[in-house]
Enzyme design. Structure first.
Site, PDB file in Angstrom:
ATOM      1  N   ARG A  80      19.698  -7.534   8.435  1.00 36.44           N
ATOM      2  CA  ARG A  80      18.846  -8.613   8.927  1.00 36.44           C
ATOM      3  C   ARG A  80      17.552  -8.028   9.510  1.00 36.44           C
ATOM      4  NH1 ARG A  80      17.389 -13.864   8.414  1.00 36.44           N
ATOM      5  NH2 ARG A  80      18.585 -15.265   9.768  1.00 36.44           N
TER       6      ARG A  80
ATOM      7  N   SER B  30       0.839  -1.210   0.000  1.00 36.13           N
ATOM      8  CA  SER B  30       0.000   0.000   0.000  1.00 36.13           C
ATOM      9  C   SER B  30       0.870   1.254   0.000  1.00 36.13           C
ATOM     10  CB  SER B  30      -0.959  -0.007   1.187  1.00 36.13           C
ATOM     11  OG  SER B  30      -0.227  -0.141   2.373  1.00 36.13           O
TER      12      SER B  30
ATOM     13  N   THR C 125      17.702 -24.529   3.232  1.00 36.03           N
ATOM     14  CA  THR C 125      18.017 -24.110   4.598  1.00 36.03           C
ATOM     15  C   THR C 125      18.459 -25.249   5.500  1.00 36.03           C
ATOM     16  OG1 THR C 125      16.980 -23.262   6.620  1.00 36.03           O
ATOM     17  CG2 THR C 125      15.518 -24.274   5.043  1.00 36.03           C
TER      18      THR C 125
ATOM     19  N   GLU D 100      17.374 -25.548   8.295  1.00 37.39           N
ATOM     20  CA  GLU D 100      16.178 -25.950   9.049  1.00 37.39           C
ATOM     21  C   GLU D 100      15.638 -27.298   8.561  1.00 37.39           C
ATOM     22  OE1 GLU D 100      14.261 -24.438  11.778  1.00 37.39           O
ATOM     23  OE2 GLU D 100      16.294 -23.690  12.023  1.00 37.39           O
TER      24      GLU D 100
ATOM     25  N   LYS E  99      10.124 -25.796   3.237  1.00 31.89           N
ATOM     26  CA  LYS E  99      11.391 -25.780   2.500  1.00 31.89           C
ATOM     27  C   LYS E  99      11.821 -27.197   2.073  1.00 31.89           C
ATOM     28  CE  LYS E  99      12.841 -21.383   2.479  1.00 31.89           C
ATOM     29  NZ  LYS E  99      13.446 -20.638   1.358  1.00 31.89           N
TER      30      LYS E  99
ATOM     31  N   TYR F 250       7.933 -23.981   8.735  1.00 32.72           N
ATOM     32  CA  TYR F 250       8.920 -23.382   7.809  1.00 32.72           C
ATOM     33  C   TYR F 250       9.816 -24.479   7.221  1.00 32.72           C
ATOM     34  CZ  TYR F 250      13.122 -20.907   6.229  1.00 32.72           C
ATOM     35  OH  TYR F 250      14.188 -20.464   5.488  1.00 32.72           O
TER      36      TYR F 250
ATOM     37  N   LEU G  64      14.964 -16.370  -3.784  1.00 34.35           N
ATOM     38  CA  LEU G  64      15.215 -16.021  -2.382  1.00 34.35           C
ATOM     39  C   LEU G  64      13.919 -15.619  -1.666  1.00 34.35           C
ATOM     40  CD1 LEU G  64      18.391 -13.771  -2.880  1.00 34.35           C
ATOM     41  CD2 LEU G  64      18.250 -16.261  -2.713  1.00 34.35           C
TER      42      LEU G  64
HETATM   43  P1  NAP Z   1      14.206 -11.947   4.099  1.00 37.16           P
HETATM   44  O1  NAP Z   1      15.108 -10.803   4.426  1.00 37.16           O
HETATM   45  O2  NAP Z   1      13.046 -12.240   4.978  1.00 37.16           O
HETATM   46  O3  NAP Z   1      13.673 -11.700   2.600  1.00 37.16           O
HETATM   47  C1  NAP Z   1      12.600 -12.435   2.089  1.00 37.16           C
HETATM   48  C2  NAP Z   1      12.184 -11.825   0.771  1.00 37.16           C
HETATM   49  O4  NAP Z   1      11.082 -12.579   0.257  1.00 37.16           O
HETATM   50  C3  NAP Z   1      11.707 -10.363   0.867  1.00 37.16           C
HETATM   51  O5  NAP Z   1      12.177  -9.665  -0.269  1.00 37.16           O
HETATM   52  C4  NAP Z   1      10.203 -10.511   0.807  1.00 37.16           C
HETATM   53  O6  NAP Z   1       9.528  -9.399   0.287  1.00 37.16           O
HETATM   54  C5  NAP Z   1      10.079 -11.681  -0.173  1.00 37.16           C
HETATM   55  N1  NAP Z   1       8.769 -12.325  -0.138  1.00 37.16           N
HETATM   56  C6  NAP Z   1       8.111 -12.815   0.944  1.00 37.16           C
HETATM   57  N2  NAP Z   1       6.937 -13.326   0.586  1.00 37.16           N
HETATM   58  C7  NAP Z   1       6.829 -13.171  -0.762  1.00 37.16           C
HETATM   59  C8  NAP Z   1       5.843 -13.490  -1.724  1.00 37.16           C
HETATM   60  N3  NAP Z   1       4.683 -14.069  -1.378  1.00 37.16           N
HETATM   61  N4  NAP Z   1       6.078 -13.181  -3.018  1.00 37.16           N
HETATM   62  C9  NAP Z   1       7.223 -12.559  -3.389  1.00 37.16           C
HETATM   63  N5  NAP Z   1       8.199 -12.210  -2.518  1.00 37.16           N
HETATM   64  C10 NAP Z   1       7.994 -12.516  -1.225  1.00 37.16           C
HETATM   65  O7  NAP Z   1      15.045 -13.293   3.977  1.00 37.16           O
HETATM   66  P2  NAP Z   1      16.617 -13.524   3.745  1.00 37.16           P
HETATM   67  O8  NAP Z   1      17.271 -13.654   5.081  1.00 37.16           O
HETATM   68  O9  NAP Z   1      17.119 -12.563   2.754  1.00 37.16           O
HETATM   69  O10 NAP Z   1      16.605 -14.990   3.131  1.00 37.16           O
HETATM   70  C11 NAP Z   1      16.555 -15.197   1.727  1.00 37.16           C
HETATM   71  C12 NAP Z   1      16.113 -16.617   1.441  1.00 37.16           C
HETATM   72  O11 NAP Z   1      17.048 -17.530   2.036  1.00 37.16           O
HETATM   73  C13 NAP Z   1      14.767 -17.011   2.015  1.00 37.16           C
HETATM   74  O12 NAP Z   1      14.184 -17.908   1.105  1.00 37.16           O
HETATM   75  C14 NAP Z   1      15.087 -17.745   3.303  1.00 37.16           C
HETATM   76  O13 NAP Z   1      14.063 -18.654   3.624  1.00 37.16           O
HETATM   77  C15 NAP Z   1      16.365 -18.439   2.901  1.00 37.16           C
HETATM   78  N6  NAP Z   1      17.292 -18.709   3.985  1.00 37.16           N
HETATM   79  C16 NAP Z   1      17.748 -17.688   4.749  1.00 37.16           C
HETATM   80  C17 NAP Z   1      18.671 -17.943   5.742  1.00 37.16           C
HETATM   81  C18 NAP Z   1      19.209 -16.847   6.616  1.00 37.16           C
HETATM   82  O14 NAP Z   1      19.817 -17.169   7.648  1.00 37.16           O
HETATM   83  N7  NAP Z   1      19.075 -15.589   6.231  1.00 37.16           N
HETATM   84  C19 NAP Z   1      19.148 -19.263   5.942  1.00 37.16           C
HETATM   85  C20 NAP Z   1      18.652 -20.273   5.112  1.00 37.16           C
HETATM   86  C21 NAP Z   1      17.750 -19.985   4.127  1.00 37.16           C
HETATM   87  P3  NAP Z   1       9.002  -8.190   1.235  1.00 37.16           P
HETATM   88  O15 NAP Z   1      10.165  -7.220   1.305  1.00 37.16           O
HETATM   89  O16 NAP Z   1       7.845  -7.674   0.447  1.00 37.16           O
HETATM   90  O17 NAP Z   1       8.634  -8.782   2.552  1.00 37.16           O
HETATM   91  O1  F7E Z   2      16.426 -17.913  15.785  1.00 41.61           O
HETATM   92  C1  F7E Z   2      16.423 -18.576  19.412  1.00 41.61           C
HETATM   93  C2  F7E Z   2      15.410 -19.288  18.541  1.00 41.61           C
HETATM   94  O2  F7E Z   2      14.834 -16.529  14.478  1.00 41.61           O
HETATM   95  C3  F7E Z   2      17.649 -18.508  16.124  1.00 41.61           C
HETATM   96  C4  F7E Z   2      16.045 -17.918   9.330  1.00 41.61           C
HETATM   97  O3  F7E Z   2      16.861 -17.114   8.511  1.00 41.61           O
HETATM   98  O4  F7E Z   2      17.882 -19.336   9.935  1.00 41.61           O
HETATM   99  C5  F7E Z   2      16.877 -18.484  10.462  1.00 41.61           C
HETATM  100  O5  F7E Z   2      16.013 -19.202  11.320  1.00 41.61           O
HETATM  101  C6  F7E Z   2      17.550 -19.197  17.473  1.00 41.61           C
HETATM  102  C7  F7E Z   2      16.324 -20.083  17.640  1.00 41.61           C
HETATM  103  O6  F7E Z   2      16.663 -17.849  13.306  1.00 41.61           O
HETATM  104  C8  F7E Z   2      14.863 -15.519  20.546  1.00 41.61           C
HETATM  105  O7  F7E Z   2      14.525 -20.071  19.337  1.00 41.61           O
HETATM  106  C9  F7E Z   2      15.994 -17.135  21.427  1.00 41.61           C
HETATM  107  O8  F7E Z   2      16.699 -21.271  18.293  1.00 41.61           O
HETATM  108  O9  F7E Z   2      17.250 -15.855  14.561  1.00 41.61           O
HETATM  109  P1  F7E Z   2      16.254 -16.939  14.527  1.00 41.61           P
HETATM  110  P2  F7E Z   2      16.286 -19.352  12.898  1.00 41.61           P
HETATM  111  O10 F7E Z   2      15.038 -19.803  13.510  1.00 41.61           O
HETATM  112  O11 F7E Z   2      17.498 -20.180  13.135  1.00 41.61           O
HETATM  113  C10 F7E Z   2      17.405 -20.452   9.174  1.00 41.61           C
HETATM  114  C11 F7E Z   2      18.595 -21.217   8.669  1.00 41.61           C
HETATM  115  C12 F7E Z   2      16.441 -20.064   8.126  1.00 41.61           C
HETATM  116  O12 F7E Z   2      16.324 -20.720   7.104  1.00 41.61           O
HETATM  117  C13 F7E Z   2      15.425 -19.035   8.489  1.00 41.61           C
HETATM  118  O13 F7E Z   2      14.873 -18.427   7.314  1.00 41.61           O
HETATM  119  O14 F7E Z   2      17.429 -18.189  18.475  1.00 41.61           O
HETATM  120  N1  F7E Z   2      15.895 -17.398  20.093  1.00 41.61           N
HETATM  121  N2  F7E Z   2      15.356 -16.002  21.724  1.00 41.61           N
HETATM  122  C14 F7E Z   2      15.210 -16.395  19.528  1.00 41.61           C
HETATM  123  N3  F7E Z   2      14.871 -16.203  18.231  1.00 41.61           N
HETATM  124  C15 F7E Z   2      14.180 -15.059  17.954  1.00 41.61           C
HETATM  125  N4  F7E Z   2      13.867 -14.810  16.676  1.00 41.61           N
HETATM  126  N5  F7E Z   2      13.807 -14.171  18.925  1.00 41.61           N
HETATM  127  C16 F7E Z   2      14.114 -14.360  20.239  1.00 41.61           C
HETATM  128  O15 F7E Z   2      13.767 -13.547  21.099  1.00 41.61           O
END
Ligand code: NAP
Ligand code: F7E
Length: 326
Positions: A184, A38, A125, A127, A153, A149, A80
């Protein structure tokens, strides 16, 4: 007309913004899929808006993916886009499956019909491994996802493998471990901590409320990781790789390092941390540690940024954002 065209879904997110910068630097023409808002605002790619072509679309809408691919006609596709926050996946499991799982089916089907020779990278991932007992995790470690999640994936992972095997398409999974940065999202634990530390320094608050601080992750720097994504698509054959640092730290380690980087004494840290039930998950993944030896051998890629450097980058950036010094 020889320039390479790349199409990035999720270009407005953390990785998408770094990848767009990286590809522009390499001379690519970059297209990105963005959702309608929006109040359109793309803070992470504001500085790139005159250099990239944004196309409206959504991973839940096959027709928009069809139109976007027809416009971009890419050589390389980086998927992504995702509902990427694990915590939200329990609150919105159906949306998570639709975007992260079916979204990949929509993308692959459209690629198959429109640009079958394009190379596809899927942001998979760690995960997928859930609470595995195998330590460290590698490409052959069995998957046992532990959140909606992770399950979404998992479907995407297997669709990529199956499209590769069924149609001989170049598509591959980067089984990517946690990677963070100053870009982030604020709800992820690392950024929540560094942003919270900066607010404490700025005297805007006293405490950071967290959940499971004993969880352990393999944390790298997003800017390093996008190079691995690109490298995977520069090969002759599509291969799935774990992308990780090979080092593990707990959330508590991250807290300690972040306060240290901001100039706090170790004995003062506990006062600033509170535990709040709201931040516990219905089921958590306790320990993740990646084995990056295959990607080191295969692509010569190695994570450059060490844990303490990563925390410093994030703390410094949040202090700057808050307008305060250490
Ligand atoms: P992020 O910052 O949350 O970015 C996600 C992106 O996806 C944003 O641009 C978001 O757009 C877009 N998106 C969400 N829903 C959508 C939809 N329905 N249609 C089109 N676009 C959509 O995530 P990231 O950390 O850059 O991660 C990138 C990718 O790597 C993701 O697939 C994530 O699951 C995967 N991954 C991340 C990590 C990590 O630690 N960062 C680890 C493993 C895998 P908006 O800006 O509009 O929300
Ligand atoms: O949590 C613990 C929580 O949300 C990490 C995504 O990029 O990496 C990410 O997923 C850990 C977990 O990341 C809080 O319980 C404690 O054990 O930063 P996170 P995530 O869940 O590991 C994977 C690889 C992806 O693919 C995902 O897209 O931290 N934790 N206290 C907390 N986590 C959050 N968020 N907030 C807390 O207050």
């Amino acid at each position: 007309m020889n320039e390479k065209r790349a199409f990035i879904t999720g270009i407005s997110g953390q990785d998408g913004s770094f990848l767009a910068e990286f590809l522009l630097e390499k001379g690519y023409k970059v297209f990105g899929l963005v959702r309608r808002m929006s109040n359109p605002s793309f803070p992470l790619i504001d500085h790139l808006l005159d250099k990239v072509t944004l196309i409206d679309g959504d991973m839940t809408d096959s027709h928009s993916i069809y139109k976007a691919l027809n416009e971009a006609m890419p050589h390389e596709i980086y998927n992504l886009a995702a509902q990427s926050f694990v915590g939200t996946s329990w609150k919105q499991p159906e949306l998570t499956a639709n975007v992260n799982g079916l979204g990949v089916a929509r993308l692959l089907e459209n690629v198959r019909n429109i640009c079958p020779s394009a190379k596809v990278f899927q942001a998979s991932t760690s995960e997928l491994y859930g609470n595995t007992t195998v330590m460290p995790q590698h490409e052959c470690t069995p998957f046992q996802p532990r959140s909606p999640y992770g399950i979404s994936k998992l479907y995407a992972y297997w669709m990529v493998v199956n499209y590769r095997e069924s149609y001989n398409m170049f598509c591959c999974n980067g089984i990517t471990f946690n990677h963070e940065s100053e870009r982030r999202g604020i709800e992820f634990v690392t950024r929540k901590i560094t942003h919270g530390v900066a607010e404490i320094v700025a005297r805007k608050r006293n405490k950071i409320l967290l959940g499971n601080t004993q969880a352990k992750r393999d944390w790298g720097y997003s800017k390093d990781y996008v190079e691995a994504f690109w490298l995977m698509l520069q090969q002759d054959e599509p291969v799935d790789y774990v992308v990780a640092t090979g080092e593990q730290h707990s959330v508590q380690d991250f807290i300690d390092e972040a306060f240290k980087q901001a100039g706090f004494d170790k004995e003062d840290v506990a006062y600033h941390i509170g535990i709040d039930e709201r931040y516990y998950r219905p089921a958590d993944v306790n320990y993740l540690l990646g084995d990056p030896s295959k990607i080191e051998r295969g692509l010569g890629w190695k994570a450059k940024t060490k844990f303490s450097e990563l925390v410093k980058i994030m703390v410094d950036s949040d202090l700057k954002l808050m307008g305060v010094n250490k």
